[in-house]
Design a protein around this motif. Structure first.
Motif, PDB file in Angstrom:
ATOM      1  N   ILE A  58     -30.610  25.438  27.430  1.00  0.00           N
ATOM      2  CA  ILE A  58     -29.326  25.608  28.056  1.00  0.00           C
ATOM      3  C   ILE A  58     -28.387  26.834  27.835  1.00  0.00           C
ATOM      4  O   ILE A  58     -27.419  27.134  28.515  1.00  0.00           O
ATOM      5  N   GLU A  59     -28.964  27.620  26.632  1.00  0.00           N
ATOM      6  CA  GLU A  59     -28.275  28.941  26.274  1.00  0.00           C
ATOM      7  C   GLU A  59     -28.468  29.901  27.444  1.00  0.00           C
ATOM      8  O   GLU A  59     -27.645  30.910  27.748  1.00  0.00           O
ATOM      9  N   GLY A 104     -33.196  24.663  14.777  1.00  0.00           N
ATOM     10  CA  GLY A 104     -34.317  23.985  14.318  1.00  0.00           C
ATOM     11  C   GLY A 104     -34.851  24.270  13.023  1.00  0.00           C
ATOM     12  O   GLY A 104     -34.514  25.156  12.362  1.00  0.00           O
ATOM     13  N   THR A 105     -36.029  23.594  12.813  1.00  0.00           N
ATOM     14  CA  THR A 105     -36.615  23.795  11.506  1.00  0.00           C
ATOM     15  C   THR A 105     -36.941  24.998  10.933  1.00  0.00           C
ATOM     16  O   THR A 105     -36.938  25.262   9.881  1.00  0.00           O
ATOM     17  N   ILE A 135     -34.514  14.052  21.637  1.00  0.00           N
ATOM     18  CA  ILE A 135     -33.529  15.146  21.930  1.00  0.00           C
ATOM     19  C   ILE A 135     -32.555  15.223  20.585  1.00  0.00           C
ATOM     20  O   ILE A 135     -31.936  16.171  20.579  1.00  0.00           O
ATOM     21  N   THR A 136     -32.828  14.602  19.459  1.00  0.00           N
ATOM     22  CA  THR A 136     -32.017  14.743  18.197  1.00  0.00           C
ATOM     23  C   THR A 136     -33.159  14.963  17.132  1.00  0.00           C
ATOM     24  O   THR A 136     -34.062  14.561  17.194  1.00  0.00           O
ATOM     25  N   ARG A 137     -32.386  15.255  15.820  1.00  0.00           N
ATOM     26  CA  ARG A 137     -33.041  15.517  14.745  1.00  0.00           C
ATOM     27  C   ARG A 137     -32.084  15.213  13.631  1.00  0.00           C
ATOM     28  O   ARG A 137     -30.968  15.684  13.830  1.00  0.00           O
ATOM     29  N   ASP A 138     -32.553  15.087  12.591  1.00  0.00           N
ATOM     30  CA  ASP A 138     -32.006  14.792  11.308  1.00  0.00           C
ATOM     31  C   ASP A 138     -32.218  16.120  10.518  1.00  0.00           C
ATOM     32  O   ASP A 138     -32.691  16.500   9.693  1.00  0.00           O
ATOM     33  N   VAL A 143     -34.007  21.484  18.916  1.00  0.00           N
ATOM     34  CA  VAL A 143     -33.832  22.897  19.449  1.00  0.00           C
ATOM     35  C   VAL A 143     -34.521  23.001  20.863  1.00  0.00           C
ATOM     36  O   VAL A 143     -33.836  23.777  21.859  1.00  0.00           O
ATOM     37  N   TRP A 144     -35.209  22.195  21.214  1.00  0.00           N
ATOM     38  CA  TRP A 144     -35.840  22.439  22.648  1.00  0.00           C
ATOM     39  C   TRP A 144     -34.657  22.112  23.674  1.00  0.00           C
ATOM     40  O   TRP A 144     -34.898  22.377  24.635  1.00  0.00           O
ATOM     41  N   PHE A 145     -33.740  21.248  23.299  1.00  0.00           N
ATOM     42  CA  PHE A 145     -32.894  20.654  24.240  1.00  0.00           C
ATOM     43  C   PHE A 145     -31.738  21.512  24.506  1.00  0.00           C
ATOM     44  O   PHE A 145     -31.596  21.857  25.359  1.00  0.00           O
TER      45      PHE A 145
END
Length: 572
Positions: free
Chosen positions: A266-267, A53-54, A233-236, A260-262
């Motif tokens: 799952i981790e 994530g950012t 659920i996606t980012r650039d 990142v929230w997606f």
């Protein structure tokens, strides 16, 4: 023997966490894990760093390091601090692991197969100078609400107003500072959460034993306003799990990563797979915890987190699991916490206000912090850390009650009877009354711990310590030894056995002090005291023991004043 799976909210990678973060997830999870192990259950306790994530990219840029290097270094820092606080994870993983990458891509593929993913065109800021789309946090500008000139594209930190990047006045790139921005169209994948609302609602409704805080937040996000929303659920971004459908490229999603929230929740699952990789185990060893078709149906799964994380864990992550259509283990009990505030205000990572995990361990051992944080856990409402309260709790509970009991019993025995458990006398009515009282109190303690009522558990444990002091004061072996030495020996023999009992009961809260008490008693028998009478005879006459070092020292007024000043503002 029950099988207990425990996860605590995974801490974000960008910096060292403060005590409010610690008591909101990892520490109470550790308390529960230690207790469940102490009762003889099979426990798997997992946590990890949340690395994508950012904010990770921005923190790395600020540190002048490649993001991969920054995350690797901060992972080691957080892992070492967790060990310093005696957090007993079976594995502490990383959301940037290959295991999490593959599982995240697997879930996305399954969701797509089942019709729960759609492509959405949306408008987003593009930086000409940086030649990239800018996610919300990569854009800064002036808040239209309060005029703060460093508001982010998702929220103004000054007035807390939720924002869109296009709301900002004079927006600029947080990377280069460039104002040469334009709005361009881009495509992203959305999880169709609204299509899963009925399944989510039925699942939440089935959790009748959840804390009110957890259920109320879940229901609010499910139904209030516009209710549950579909979510991107996606980012650039460069840093993250590449967008793929299983092991195949996702057409039109080249160069994008999963939001990142997606991938972060799952981790929890991937961490179990990392655990088997690190310990030479097999795929079946982690699947028996997470796949209900491969042995996880009899697992009880507990999650611990602060209230700000509840929506993701009661809606978004369950939507991912339910939408996959696969037999994954879902959480049985979600223990959520309110906020711990700091000395008349709030903890602030950005302002360096409050006590952070590394600073805490630099001034006092872990048990001091563990005891105060857990005995003041923000369960039913927000709670507040004050230095005066911390000093009083350490001095009264740990030094005056528990430490004083251990010191008085061991030193008196050595001075009058030597370094072995004395043989004289028999237990009488006073000891029988104590045993009965302890039996009832231990049952209450177990009930609170089983129910994860942290503050009540701490209060009951302290009451159990107090009972020992009251017995010692009433039985008065220092008087009995003058007229009836056998009676004094029986009192002391029970007192020494009480120290071992206290070590076992206190271990989930204060593991280091408990280990010191057990070692001083010359024992390594941590059997839970289901039979109190037998437990208070476990150390036989003639058994050697030693006087432990001072278990807890008192905090002076001068120290308290110094710390209060030192941690009032900017972290140095």
């Amino acid at each position: 023997m029950a099988r207990i799976l425990i996860t605590s909210a995974i801490p974000y990678i960008n910096g060292i966490k403060h005590l409010g973060n610690l008591v909101g997830s990892q520490l109470p999870a550790d308390l529960f894990a230690r207790y469940m192990r102490g009762r003889g259950n099979e426990v798997l306790f997992l946590c990890a760093t949340d690395e994508h994530g950012t904010p990770a990219e921005l923190a790395a840029a600020k540190a002048g390091k490649p993001v991969e290097q920054y995350c690797a270094e901060m992972y080691e820092v957080q892992k070492d601090l967790a060990a310093g606080f005696r957090l007993s994870f079976d594995h502490f993983g990383r959301s940037s692991s290959l295991r999490n990458r593959k599982l995240t891509q697997h879930f996305a593929g399954k969701l797509a197969e089942n019709g729960y993913i759609e492509e959405v065109s949306e408008k987003q800021m593009f930086s000409i100078a940086d030649n990239r789309f800018l996610p919300d946090r990569y854009i800064e500008g002036t808040c239209p609400n309060c005029g703060y000139d460093r508001a982010r594209g998702d929220q103004c930190e000054n007035c807390t107003k939720q924002l869109d990047p296009t709301d900002l006045i004079n927006p600029r790139s947080a990377i280069s500072g460039s104002t040469d921005l334009e709005v361009r169209e881009t495509k992203h994948l959305y999880l169709k959460q609204r299509s899963l609302k009925d399944k989510l609602e039925a699942w939440i409704d089935s959790k009748t034993d959840w804390p009110i805080l957890t259920t109320s937040i879940a229901k609010k996000w499910l139904n209030d306003g516009d209710g549950l929303q579909d979510r991107g659920i996606t980012r650039d971004l460069y840093w993250g799990v590449p967008v793929m459908k299983g092991d195949q490229p996702w057409p039109g999603m080249e160069g994008k990563v999963f939001y990142v929230w997606f991938d972060a929740p799952i981790e929890y699952i991937a961490c179990a797979a990392e655990w088997v990789d690190a310990n030479g185990k097999t795929e079946a060893d982690w699947e028996r915890w997470w796949r209900t078709d491969k042995g996880a149906a009899d697992v009880k799964y507990f999650q611990f987190m602060g209230k700000d994380n509840v929506p993701f864990h009661t809606l978004s992550f369950p939507a991912t699991i339910l939408g996959s259509g696969e037999p994954w283990k879902m959480v049985d009990y979600l223990k959520s916490f309110n906020y711990l505030n700091y000395d008349g205000g709030q903890f602030s990572t950005s302002q360096g206000r409050g006590v952070f995990m590394d600073q805490a361990l630099s001034i006092l051992p872990a048990d001091y912090w563990r005891w105060w944080l857990l005995s003041h856990a923000p369960e039913s409402s927000d709670s507040e850390f004050t230095w005066e309260n911390f000093q009083a709790s350490v001095n009264k509970d740990l030094a005056d009650v528990l430490g004083n009991f251990v010191s008085r019993v061991t030193k008196f025995c050595v001075s009058k009877f030597g370094n072995e458990v004395p043989a004289g006398g028999e237990f009488g009515p006073q000891e029988a009354a104590l045993i009965a009282d302890l039996g009832a109190r231990i049952k209450d303690y177990e009930g609170y711990m089983d129910a994860m009522e942290v503050r009540k558990s701490a209060a009951e444990l302290r009451a159990i310590w107090v009972v020992g002091n009251e017995y010692l004061q009433s039985a008065a072996p220092w008087s009995a030894v003058k007229t009836d030495p056998d009676r004094a020996q029986a009192i002391v023999r029970l007192g020494l056995n009480l120290i071992r009992l206290y070590a076992i009961l206190s271990r989930p809260f204060i593991p280091d002090a408990s280990a010191a008490m057990m070692a001083a008693m010359g024992s390594d028998d941590w059997t839970w005291p289901d039979d109190v009478s037998a437990a208070l005879r476990a150390l036989p006459a003639g058994h050697g023991f030693s006087v432990p070092e001072n278990l807890f020292r008192k905090i002076t007024d001068e120290e308290r004043a110094d710390w209060q000043t030192r941690f009032a503002g900017v972290r140095t």
